[in-house]
Design a protein around this motif. Structure first.
Motif, PDB file in Angstrom:
ATOM      1  N   ARG A   1       5.321  13.129  17.013  1.00  0.00           N
ATOM      2  CA  ARG A   1       6.012  13.997  17.972  1.00  0.00           C
ATOM      3  C   ARG A   1       6.549  13.266  19.189  1.00  0.00           C
ATOM      4  NH1 ARG A   1       1.355  18.438  18.482  1.00  0.00           N
ATOM      5  NH2 ARG A   1       0.176  16.476  18.360  1.00  0.00           N
ATOM      6  N   ARG A   2       6.000  12.129  19.523  1.00  0.00           N
ATOM      7  CA  ARG A   2       6.464  11.396  20.707  1.00  0.00           C
ATOM      8  C   ARG A   2       7.577  10.403  20.391  1.00  0.00           C
ATOM      9  NH1 ARG A   2       0.870  10.033  24.074  1.00  0.00           N
ATOM     10  NH2 ARG A   2       0.170  12.232  24.281  1.00  0.00           N
ATOM     11  N   GLN A   3       7.952  10.287  19.137  1.00  0.00           N
ATOM     12  CA  GLN A   3       9.020   9.356  18.781  1.00  0.00           C
ATOM     13  C   GLN A   3      10.375   9.928  19.216  1.00  0.00           C
ATOM     14  OE1 GLN A   3       8.650   6.298  17.604  1.00  0.00           O
ATOM     15  NE2 GLN A   3       6.417   6.491  17.478  1.00  0.00           N
TER      16      GLN A   3
ATOM     17  N   ILE B   1      16.001  12.439  13.769  1.00  0.00           N
ATOM     18  CA  ILE B   1      15.716  12.702  12.358  1.00  0.00           C
ATOM     19  C   ILE B   1      14.220  12.530  12.110  1.00  0.00           C
ATOM     20  CG2 ILE B   1      16.170  11.959   9.989  1.00  0.00           C
ATOM     21  CD1 ILE B   1      18.923  11.029  10.958  1.00  0.00           C
ATOM     22  N   LYS B   2      13.623  13.520  11.469  1.00  0.00           N
ATOM     23  CA  LYS B   2      12.176  13.503  11.268  1.00  0.00           C
ATOM     24  C   LYS B   2      11.720  12.285  10.494  1.00  0.00           C
ATOM     25  CE  LYS B   2       8.298  16.234   9.555  1.00  0.00           C
ATOM     26  NZ  LYS B   2       7.865  17.491   8.886  1.00  0.00           N
ATOM     27  N   ASP B   3      12.443  11.915   9.441  1.00  0.00           N
ATOM     28  CA  ASP B   3      12.045  10.742   8.657  1.00  0.00           C
ATOM     29  C   ASP B   3      11.963   9.499   9.538  1.00  0.00           C
ATOM     30  OD1 ASP B   3      11.813  12.221   6.393  1.00  0.00           O
ATOM     31  OD2 ASP B   3      13.655  11.510   5.452  1.00  0.00           O
TER      32      ASP B   3
ATOM     33  N   ALA C   1       8.746   5.359  12.285  1.00  0.00           N
ATOM     34  CA  ALA C   1       8.430   4.666  13.526  1.00  0.00           C
ATOM     35  C   ALA C   1       6.970   4.885  13.920  1.00  0.00           C
ATOM     36  CB  ALA C   1       9.360   5.134  14.639  1.00  0.00           C
ATOM     37  N   ALA C   2       6.479   6.100  13.722  1.00  0.00           N
ATOM     38  CA  ALA C   2       5.088   6.382  14.071  1.00  0.00           C
ATOM     39  C   ALA C   2       4.125   5.612  13.177  1.00  0.00           C
ATOM     40  CB  ALA C   2       4.828   7.880  13.973  1.00  0.00           C
ATOM     41  N   ALA C   3       4.431   5.542  11.881  1.00  0.00           N
ATOM     42  CA  ALA C   3       3.586   4.767  10.966  1.00  0.00           C
ATOM     43  C   ALA C   3       3.605   3.289  11.341  1.00  0.00           C
ATOM     44  CB  ALA C   3       4.048   4.969   9.531  1.00  0.00           C
TER      45      ALA C   3
ATOM     46  N   ALA D   1       0.825  -1.206   0.000  1.00  0.00           N
ATOM     47  CA  ALA D   1       0.000   0.000   0.000  1.00  0.00           C
ATOM     48  C   ALA D   1       0.857   1.252   0.000  1.00  0.00           C
ATOM     49  CB  ALA D   1      -0.923  -0.001   1.218  1.00  0.00           C
ATOM     50  N   GLU D   2       0.268   2.321  -0.480  1.00  0.00           N
ATOM     51  CA  GLU D   2       0.888   3.645  -0.457  1.00  0.00           C
ATOM     52  C   GLU D   2       0.617   4.307   0.887  1.00  0.00           C
ATOM     53  OE1 GLU D   2       0.302   7.994  -2.677  1.00  0.00           O
ATOM     54  OE2 GLU D   2      -0.505   6.173  -3.613  1.00  0.00           O
ATOM     55  N   LEU D   3       1.674   4.798   1.524  1.00  0.00           N
ATOM     56  CA  LEU D   3       1.552   5.523   2.785  1.00  0.00           C
ATOM     57  C   LEU D   3       2.056   6.954   2.597  1.00  0.00           C
ATOM     58  CD1 LEU D   3       3.013   2.936   5.339  1.00  0.00           C
ATOM     59  CD2 LEU D   3       0.615   3.267   4.726  1.00  0.00           C
ATOM     60  N   TRP D   4       1.594   7.822   3.460  1.00  0.00           N
ATOM     61  CA  TRP D   4       2.174   9.166   3.596  1.00  0.00           C
ATOM     62  C   TRP D   4       2.390   9.386   5.087  1.00  0.00           C
ATOM     63  CZ3 TRP D   4      -0.263  14.579   3.775  1.00  0.00           C
ATOM     64  CH2 TRP D   4       0.729  15.543   3.594  1.00  0.00           C
ATOM     65  N   PRO D   5       3.609   9.160   5.589  1.00  0.00           N
ATOM     66  CA  PRO D   5       3.824   9.200   7.036  1.00  0.00           C
ATOM     67  C   PRO D   5       3.445  10.510   7.691  1.00  0.00           C
ATOM     68  CG  PRO D   5       5.657   8.108   5.964  1.00  0.00           C
ATOM     69  CD  PRO D   5       4.801   8.682   4.875  1.00  0.00           C
ATOM     70  N   SER D   6       3.325  11.596   6.939  1.00  0.00           N
ATOM     71  CA  SER D   6       2.917  12.872   7.523  1.00  0.00           C
ATOM     72  C   SER D   6       1.510  12.821   8.108  1.00  0.00           C
ATOM     73  CB  SER D   6       2.997  13.987   6.482  1.00  0.00           C
ATOM     74  OG  SER D   6       4.342  14.261   6.144  1.00  0.00           O
ATOM     75  N   LEU D   7       0.741  11.793   7.751  1.00  0.00           N
ATOM     76  CA  LEU D   7      -0.589  11.648   8.330  1.00  0.00           C
ATOM     77  C   LEU D   7      -0.547  11.160   9.771  1.00  0.00           C
ATOM     78  CD1 LEU D   7      -2.542  10.010   5.351  1.00  0.00           C
ATOM     79  CD2 LEU D   7      -2.671  12.380   6.125  1.00  0.00           C
ATOM     80  N   VAL D   8       0.592  10.649  10.227  1.00  0.00           N
ATOM     81  CA  VAL D   8       0.716  10.061  11.560  1.00  0.00           C
ATOM     82  C   VAL D   8       1.451  11.039  12.475  1.00  0.00           C
ATOM     83  CG1 VAL D   8       1.443   8.024  12.853  1.00  0.00           C
ATOM     84  CG2 VAL D   8       0.864   7.817  10.422  1.00  0.00           C
ATOM     85  N   ASP D   9       0.932  11.226  13.671  1.00  0.00           N
ATOM     86  CA  ASP D   9       1.573  12.105  14.654  1.00  0.00           C
ATOM     87  C   ASP D   9       2.847  11.437  15.162  1.00  0.00           C
ATOM     88  OD1 ASP D   9       2.347  13.752  16.712  1.00  0.00           O
ATOM     89  OD2 ASP D   9       0.404  13.763  17.724  1.00  0.00           O
TER      90      ASP D   9
END
Length: 237
Positions: A176-178, A182-184, A189-191, A166-174
Motif C-alpha cells: 500500500r505504500r508503494q 498499477i497494482k502489479d 516493488a514491495a516484494a 523461488a516461487e513468490l506470491w506478491p500478495s503476501l507483501v503489503d
C-alpha cells in the motif's frame, strides 16, 4: 548473475502441482514443460493444447472417469480434453491445489489448474517453468542455480554463492505504500523491498515451514514446492 555471493530470483507462479496428480516435480517438471511448450516471438503459444494433453495423462494415471483438472480457455475455441469452465464437481481423484494453496485459501490464492479468466495463474506456470529450466541449465548459471525447495532441502543446502530460484506470491507483501499506479508494479516493488530490507526474514522464510507433518514436509519439498514470503517466515519466528 555474474556477481559473486548469494542471489534470490523470484517468480510469481506455481513451481509444482498437487502430488496426487502424479506429474513430475522440480527440475524434471521444468524440463518436461520446456520440451512441450512452444512460445513464439509474437506471443503465440500452445499452452492450452499442452494442458489438454496433460489432462489426459493425469486422468489415465488417476483412474479416469473425470474431467480436468486443468480448465479454462478463451471463448470460441476448442481444445481436446480441456473445457472452458471449472469441472463441477471438481474431480475427487485430484486436489484442487497444493498444500500451500490450501494453507493460503483464506487469502484468495488461485488454483494452479486455472488457466484463464481473472487472476488465473495456471497459464503463467505452463509458460514460466520452461524459463526456469533455461536458467537452471544456462552454462553461466548452472553451477550455482538452485531450485527452492527441491534442490536446497529448504535452507539446508544453500551455499554462500547460490542463485536461489523461488516461487513468490506478491500478495503476501503489503504494497500500500508503494507509489506506482498499477497494482502489479506496487506488488513487485514491495516484494523487492522486503527481500532487500529484511534479509533475516528472508532467511527464516527459506527454512522448513512450521506446522507440517513429516509426510507433508517431504511432499512439499520433493513434489509440490512452497511459496516464499513474509507470512511464511512470520510463522517461523
Amino acid at each position: 548473475m555474474a556477481e559473486p555471493g548469494r542471489a534470490l530470483v523470484g517468480f510469481d507462479f506455481a513451481f509444482g502441482y498437487p502430488a496426487d496428480a502424479r506429474l513430475p516435480a522440480g527440475r524434471v517438471l521444468c524440463a518436461r514443460l520446456a520440451g512441450l511448450i512452444t512460445d513464439a516471438a509474437d506471443g503465440a503459444n500452445n499452452r492450452f493444447a499442452v494442458a489438454g494433453a496433460l489432462n489426459r495423462e493425469i486422468q489415465a494415471a488417476c483412474g479416469g472417469g473425470f474431467r480436468g483438472p486443468f480448465w479454462g480457455h478463451p471463448p470460441g475455441r476448442r481444445f481436446p480434453h480441456l473445457r472452458p469452465t471449472r469441472p463441477r464437481p471438481f474431480p475427487a481423484a485430484v486436489s484442487d491445489g497444493r498444500l500451500i494453496e490450501r494453507r493460503l485459501a483464506s487469502r484468495g490464492i488461485q488454483s494452479p489448474w486455472k488457466l484463464f479468466t481473472r487472476a488465473a495463474v495456471g497459464s503463467q506456470t505452463l509458460m514460466g517453468l520452461p524459463t526456469v529450466h533455461r536458467l537452471l541449465t544456462d552454462a553461466a548459471l548452472a553451477s550455482r542455480a538452485r531450485l527452492w525447495p527441491f534442490d536446497t532441502r529448504w535452507d539446508a543446502a544453500i551455499a554462500g554463492d547460490s542463485i536461489v530460484i523461488a516461487e513468490l506470491w506478491p500478495s503476501l507483501v503489503d504494497c500500500r505504500r508503494q507509489p506506482y499506479p498499477i497494482k502489479d508494479a506496487r506488488q513487485v516493488a514491495a516484494a523487492r523491498d522486503w527481500a532487500l530490507d529484511r534479509p533475516d526474514e528472508v532467511a527464516r522464510a527459506l527454512a522448513c515451514p512450521p506446522g507440517l507433518t513429516a509426510a507433508e514436509e517431504r511432499t512439499c519439498r520433493e513434489l509440490e514446492g512452497w511459496i516464499l514470503g513474509p507470512d511464511m517466515c512470520a510463522q517461523n519466528a
